[in-house]
Design an enzyme around this catalytic site. Structure first.
Site, PDB file in Angstrom:
ATOM      1  N   LEU A  93     -66.791 -16.185 -72.071  1.00 28.06           N
ATOM      2  CA  LEU A  93     -66.879 -14.858 -72.681  1.00 28.06           C
ATOM      3  C   LEU A  93     -65.553 -14.153 -72.917  1.00 28.06           C
ATOM      4  CD1 LEU A  93     -70.090 -13.425 -70.981  1.00 28.06           C
ATOM      5  CD2 LEU A  93     -69.872 -14.664 -73.147  1.00 28.06           C
ATOM      6  N   ASP A  94     -64.434 -14.827 -72.654  1.00 29.37           N
ATOM      7  CA  ASP A  94     -63.139 -14.217 -72.956  1.00 29.37           C
ATOM      8  C   ASP A  94     -62.157 -15.276 -73.449  1.00 29.37           C
ATOM      9  OD1 ASP A  94     -61.492 -12.034 -73.321  1.00 29.37           O
ATOM     10  OD2 ASP A  94     -60.858 -11.918 -71.230  1.00 29.37           O
ATOM     11  N   LEU A  95     -62.637 -16.116 -74.360  1.00 27.92           N
ATOM     12  CA  LEU A  95     -61.754 -17.115 -74.965  1.00 27.92           C
ATOM     13  C   LEU A  95     -60.789 -16.392 -75.892  1.00 27.92           C
ATOM     14  CD1 LEU A  95     -64.236 -19.969 -75.853  1.00 27.92           C
ATOM     15  CD2 LEU A  95     -62.380 -20.067 -74.210  1.00 27.92           C
ATOM     16  N   ASN A  99     -55.773 -16.390 -72.273  1.00 26.77           N
ATOM     17  CA  ASN A  99     -56.536 -17.104 -71.247  1.00 26.77           C
ATOM     18  C   ASN A  99     -56.520 -18.617 -71.444  1.00 26.77           C
ATOM     19  OD1 ASN A  99     -57.178 -14.733 -69.960  1.00 26.77           O
ATOM     20  ND2 ASN A  99     -59.114 -14.488 -71.021  1.00 26.77           N
ATOM     21  N   THR A 130     -62.414  -9.426 -74.810  1.00 27.25           N
ATOM     22  CA  THR A 130     -61.216  -8.824 -75.376  1.00 27.25           C
ATOM     23  C   THR A 130     -61.465  -8.462 -76.837  1.00 27.25           C
ATOM     24  OG1 THR A 130     -59.814 -10.125 -73.900  1.00 27.25           O
ATOM     25  CG2 THR A 130     -58.775  -9.245 -75.889  1.00 27.25           C
TER      26      THR A 130
END
Length: 171
Positions: A93-95, A99, A130
């Site tokens: 959920l935050d690719l 990261n 993000t």
């Protein structure tokens, strides 16, 4: 990884650690232990030496097509692994470029702080992801999150790798 107890609740910290403990892939850091003191939680994990894709693009500009494809295929492999290793699938959920670390030419995925199981519903207390990389449904309270959210982040990341656009959103 050191997290202030004033900023993160125990369940959030514990969820990240448990998710990481389930995953065994060369592109995902190993978790060794969990610790805490009066003020902090500590996630003791494999040390990664390298730089983020964000730093790479910031310092050298957009990637050549072949290099972007090589990294993109590695990211796809990571996402495919997370989506097939467990039932229900794990979603990052935050690719986004901050990261994704490049360690000796290999992409490593970090920061599983908002990772969850597929089908988790967005609640009013947690905004996930993000800006510019999170799928729209990650911001819709009551929306059940599925694998498409990670695919959206993957696409946005590839766009940045090839164009350099949206770097200001990944700081």
């Amino acid at each position: 990884k050191c997290l202030s107890k004033a900023q993160v609740d125990y369940e959030t910290f514990r969820r990240e650690a448990l998710i990481l403990k389930e995953l065994r892939h060369p592109g995902i850091p190993l978790v060794y232990d969990l610790e805490e003191d009066e003020e902090h939680f500590y996630l003791i994990e494999e040390y990664l030496e390298g730089h983020s894709l964000y730093a790479l693009i910031r310092d050298q500009g957009t990637l050549q097509d072949a290099e972007a494809i090589r990294y993109g295929l590695q990211i796809c492999s990571l996402v495919e692994y997370m989506h097939s290793a467990c039932d229900p699938p794990i979603l990052h959920l935050d690719l986004q470029p901050n990261n994704l670390m490049i360690c000796g030419g290999t992409v490593r995925l970090i920061d599983f702080g908002i990772a969850c199981r597929e089908g988790t519903e967005v609640d009013s207390e947690h905004i996930l992801g993000t800006k510019g990389f999170a799928a729209p449904e990650q911001y819709q309270v009551g929306s059940a999150i599925d694998r498409r959210a990670d695919i959206y982040g993957l696409g946005a990341t590839m766009y940045v790798l090839l164009t350099g656009a949206k770097l200001s959103d990944t700081k």
